[in-house]
Scaffold this active site. Structure first.
Site, mmCIF file in Angstrom:
data_model
loop_
_atom_site.group_PDB
_atom_site.id
_atom_site.type_symbol
_atom_site.label_atom_id
_atom_site.label_comp_id
_atom_site.label_asym_id
_atom_site.label_seq_id
_atom_site.Cartn_x
_atom_site.Cartn_y
_atom_site.Cartn_z
ATOM 1 N N TYR A 178 4.287 6.588 13.686
ATOM 2 C CA TYR A 178 4.054 5.741 14.971
ATOM 3 C C TYR A 178 3.291 6.742 15.737
ATOM 4 C CZ TYR A 178 4.633 4.073 19.741
ATOM 5 O OH TYR A 178 4.292 3.491 21.103
ATOM 6 N N LYS A 192 -0.885 5.773 17.166
ATOM 7 C CA LYS A 192 -1.230 5.810 18.401
ATOM 8 C C LYS A 192 -2.376 6.884 18.770
ATOM 9 C CE LYS A 192 1.027 2.547 20.668
ATOM 10 N NZ LYS A 192 0.427 1.490 21.118
ATOM 11 N N ASP A 194 -2.216 -18.248 20.528
ATOM 12 C CA ASP A 194 -1.439 -17.697 19.303
ATOM 13 C C ASP A 194 -2.106 -16.399 18.902
ATOM 14 O OD1 ASP A 194 0.438 -19.711 19.824
ATOM 15 O OD2 ASP A 194 -0.090 -20.871 17.795
#
Ligand SMILES: Cc1cc2nc3c(=O)[nH]c(=O)nc-3n(C[C@H](O)[C@H](O)[C@H](O)COP(=O)(O)OP(=O)(O)OC[C@H]3O[C@@H](n4cnc5c(N)ncnc54)[C@H](O)[C@@H]3O)c2cc1C
Lengths: 251, 447
Positions: free
Chosen positions: A157, A161, A64
């Site tokens: 975004y 990145k 997990d």
């Protein structure tokens, strides 16, 4: 260990349900069956990936893992490394989000930053510590051309990145003397779940094509690659365009 | 100091702490203080793959232990430290009229490395392998103690687990070796050129026992009926009377020319199909059939030693050597392997074929009765799959891989090839229960 022809004995995926990462795993589990650890949030997709690999005789473990739970990362990595280390680690998690919401909705912006940048830095530091102690290994960071020249259309975004890309490139330099290679991969538009409904940009590719680029880059110990390769030239041109011109491009 | 290390094939470099202790006590201290990633000894790094490297751990450079402590001419014994190279040993022995009976294809290997891989030379069918000539050795084990071991009696199990044990039972510090008397440093060589593999195999099988040294080279680039055309060279040590007048004046002379060193900047792919073909053609042409020719050591035993660091000729991606042995009855495997390589698009210029004699008592010793084939393959896409396919042929026929050359097989392949593996493993576990001795190879192949 990674052998003379580039076969790893163990592969860890952080973001273990990423289509690109699973395509990479499929390539690594053809003839040889390396140990695979899929770290991801529990989901039917994760279960399906585990079932598929198990059916093919690949020893696979699911852990997990939540990119935003940076406090828990160390424990996840400890478990991932417990069975004799990791040869190739893929940092494959990330969210794209709704680009227009992302710069206007505080919560959406923070989620992108936390998953794509903070989370990536967090696991990067943890991987670095462990791979350094091993004296060998490869980290593959799935970056994006979106970070190379950030566009109006998805700049939140893109900025995350850009940050993670820079971090992993620097990490690669820092880890060089320790026998660890960091491979930064910059795909263009990849036709996956994440981009469903979006109009494909030119030079788009499939997850499997990106996986091929990844596996080749790891084998050749490359530090920065584009998928597909010609994007390198395109991005190099785009990077140098004056803003006024770049603004008008339909990209 | 953190150092990037690889084997001779330069394929899978990793980083370890390289230490060069000055005395045996310092070696013992390093071993006693070893941590989780363990320790491994390293000689001259002439094994091709990863047995003398240890990612994240400690690598003991043994080359400082280079003293030849005693030469006993009457008993034909030498007492050497483990870091002595076989080159140095040969040079020191020759003036005494003595000769190390087992020399591998390069003399740039240490005594420690020669024991750990139980190396063989062209004379295996007559003299056996290196371990057969070790009278005693001192082994530093994981607990920091030094044990003197001999091939028989108490401690013999550990002795034979150390021979061929790839450094995983401990560090060899010193050894007493049996050497043989020779009259000259020359060989009387018979060379035969044969134009296909079948003739080569048949000829080599016919009368190997008449020669102290025997090996053949063949061309893996020629196809069709000329596949495996080759050159068989066999020799005996020259006696004084065999020599022409000039060398007879100094029959034990030796000087090795080193012509040039390959620079470290060659691109991958220098060795391609065209160059391999040209090389093979040349080698074949230069060796017409003739008998009774007197050759010196370099000409006969180590023609490649004339070029220093020739492994760089393969470029930065490196190369691997695929060497295996199969029982005589499975000679067909040799043919099929050669065919597969020739049709694969992968190129090998250095192909060596030899008949082994009986093996010895070491569970992990490589040589055993049968044919051994050795090919050099530059790393290219698809090479892994080609070798995986060859493994099936080799293991299926009861053959095995040579660990000193191994760099890509699997843990199961080693267990299949070495039926006495578990016996070896038990000895290793008894002297090193915590796995203090570890290498990239031991992790990769679960040794
Ligand atoms: C051109 C070439 C030709 C060759 N031809 C032949 C051949 O004809 N026949 C053949 O048998 N082999 C051949 N080899 C292989 C070579 O003989 C072996 O790999 C040999 O072990 C190399 O010795 P080294 O001192 O370089 O050891 P390394 O490569 O440094 O180490 C090899 C192994 O020995 C162990 N080791 C080294 N020193 C010690 C020590 N003091 N105590 C315990 N363990 C130690 C290491 O841990 C490692 O496992 C060739 C190699 C080359 C490059």
């Amino acid at each position: 260990m990674i052998d003379a022809v580039g076969n790893p004995q163990s592969v860890l995926v952080l973001g273990g349900t990423s289509e690109i990462a699973l395509a990479v795993i499929r390539r690594y589990t053809g003839a040889r069956k390396p140990r695979v650890v899929l770290a991801a949030r529990p989901s039917p997709r994760r279960d399906a990936a585990v079932a598929e690999l198990t059916a093919e005789g690949v020893p696979v473990t699911a852990l997990d893992f939540d990119a935003r739970d940076v406090g828990g990362h160390s424990a996840v990595l400890d478990k991932a490394f417990a069975d004799g280390g990791v040869d190739v680690a893929l940092v494959a998690f990330g969210v794209l989000g709704d680009a227009e919401r992302a710069w206007q909705d505080h919560e959406a912006a923070i989620e992108l930053a936390e998953v794509n940048y903070t989370g990536a830095v967090s696991v990067g530091v943890g991987l670095a510590e462990r791979l350094r102690a091993q004296g060998h290994g490869v980290i593959v960071a799935l970056s994006s051309v979106a970070g190379e020249r950030v566009r109006r259309s998805n700049f939140v975004y893109g900025s995350t990145k850009a940050g993670m890309d820079a971090f992993y490139q620097g990490l690669g330099e820092a880890l060089r003397p320790h026998g660890v290679t960091v491979t930064v991969v910059r795909p263009g538009f990849v036709r996956t779940r994440m981009t469903e409904g979006l109009r494909p940009a030119p030079l788009s590719s499939t997850a499997d094509q990106v996986a091929e680029v990844v596996v080749t880059a790891v084998r050749d110990r490359r530090e920065l690659v584009w998928a597909p390769a010609p994007l390198r030239l395109v991005m190099s041109a785009l990077r140098h365009l004056p803003r006024a011109v770049f603004r008008r491009l339909p990209v | 100091m953190l150092t990037r290390l690889s084997g001779w094939g330069r394929t899978a470099p990793t980083v370890a702490r390289l230490v060069s202790p000055r005395d045996f006590e310092a070696v013992a201290n390093v071993v006693k203080k070893s941590r989780e990633r363990g320790v491994i000894a390293r000689g001259l790094g002439r094994s091709y793959g990863d047995p003398a490297q240890n990612a994240g751990g400690v690598v003991l450079d043994m080359t400082r232990f280079d003293r030849i402590r005693r030469v006993d001419v009457d008993e034909c014994l030498v007492d050497v430290e483990a870091g002595v190279s076989l080159d140095a040993l040969m040079r020191v022995l020759l003036p005494f009229g003595l000769w190390p009976p087992v020399l591998p294809g390069t003399r740039q290997v240490t005594v420690g490395g020669a024991i750990a891989a139980d190396v063989h030379g062209k004379g295996h069918h007559v003299v056996g392998s290196f371990g057969d000539h070790v009278r005693s050795l001192d082994l530093l084990t994981a607990d920091g103690s030094i044990r003197e071991l001999t091939p028989d009696g108490e401690g013999s199990a550990l002795f034979w687990a150390t021979v061929g044990g790839m450094g995983l039972t401990g560090v060899v510090l010193r050894a007493t070796l049996r050497v043989v008397p020779v009259e000259t440093s020359y060989f009387v060589v018979d060379t035969e050129r044969l134009d296909n593999l079948d003739d080569l195999l048949a000829r080599q099988s016919a009368d190997d026992d008449r020669y102290a040294e025997s090996v053949s080279w063949f061309d893996a680039t020629a196809t069709g009926p000329r596949l495996g055309r080759g050159v068989l060279t066999r020799a005996n040590h020259a006696r004084r009377d065999d020599l022409p007048a000039k060398p007879r004046r100094d029959p034990l002379a030796f000087d090795a020319p080193r012509l040039f060193t390959v620079p470290d900047v060659l691109p991958s792919g220098l060795l391609n199909r065209a160059t391999a073909r040209a090389f093979s053609e040349l080698w074949y042409r230069k060796s017409p059939t003739r008998s009774g020719q007197v050759q010196n050591i370099t000409q006969f035993l180590h023609p490649l030693d004339v070029i220093g660091e020739w492994n760089r000729g393969y470029g930065p991606r490196g190369f691997l050597q695929y060497q295996f042995v199969v029982p005589f009855a499975a000679v067909d495997v040799i043919r099929r392997v050669v065919e597969r390589i020739a049709s694969s698009g992968h190129v090998s210029a250095l192909n060596v074929l030899k008949r082994f004699g009986p093996g010895n008592r070491a569970p992990l010793s490589f040589p055993g009765p049968g044919w051994t084939l050795c090919v050099d393959l530059p790393v290219r896409p698809g090479l892994g799959e080609l070798c995986d396919g060859l493994d099936e042929l080799v293991l299926g026929a009861g053959g095995r891989h040579y660990l000193a050359k191994e760099s890509r097989a699997t843990a199961e392949a080693v267990r299949r090839g070495y039926p006495r593996f578990e016996e070896w493993r038990a000895v290793r576990a008894s002297v090193d229960p915590d796995g203090v001795f570890a290498s990239d190879m031991s992790r990769r192949l679960e040794l």
